[in-house]
Design an enzyme around this catalytic site. Structure first.
Site, PDB file in Angstrom:
ATOM      1  N   CYS A  16       0.840  -1.191   0.000  1.00  0.00           N
ATOM      2  CA  CYS A  16       0.000   0.000   0.000  1.00  0.00           C
ATOM      3  C   CYS A  16       0.882   1.251   0.000  1.00  0.00           C
ATOM      4  O   CYS A  16       1.856   1.288   0.740  1.00  0.00           O
ATOM      5  CB  CYS A  16      -0.890  -0.039   1.241  1.00  0.00           C
ATOM      6  SG  CYS A  16      -2.025   1.337   1.366  1.00  0.00           S
ATOM      7  N   PRO A  17       0.597   2.235  -0.834  1.00  0.00           N
ATOM      8  CA  PRO A  17      -0.578   2.400  -1.693  1.00  0.00           C
ATOM      9  C   PRO A  17      -0.349   1.976  -3.143  1.00  0.00           C
ATOM     10  O   PRO A  17      -1.167   2.267  -3.997  1.00  0.00           O
ATOM     11  CB  PRO A  17      -0.819   3.903  -1.627  1.00  0.00           C
ATOM     12  CG  PRO A  17       0.566   4.481  -1.594  1.00  0.00           C
ATOM     13  CD  PRO A  17       1.377   3.481  -0.763  1.00  0.00           C
TER      14      PRO A  17
END
Length: 78
Positions: A16-17
């Site tokens: 993430c992201p």
């Protein structure tokens, strides 16, 4: 839908992201209605990908666990 052509995008190993950012960028290159199947190992993807679809107006057709991650099938908004 199982026989419908789809683009497979391997995002395994990204944290993430990055899975959402790369999915968003890839969706911009696809024609409306196209299916994009993404594979990810990021545990937050189960939250991030549905949220991304909701925010951008795409339809999450399927989400399923895989060995070590998840697979998502997203239809680009028309």
């Amino acid at each position: 839908m199982p026989d419908e052509p789809r683009t497979v995008y391997d995002l395994r190993g990204l944290k993430c992201p990055l899975p959402v950012l790369k999915t968003r960028k890839r969706m911009q290159t696809l024609a409306p209605g196209t299916l994009l199947e993404i594979e990810t190992t990021d545990p937050l993807a189960v939250i991030d990908i549905p949220h991304f679809c909701n925010e951008d107006g795409h339809r999450l057709e399927d989400a399923a666990p895989t060995e070590g991650g998840h697979r998502f099938l997203i239809r680009k908004k028309a």
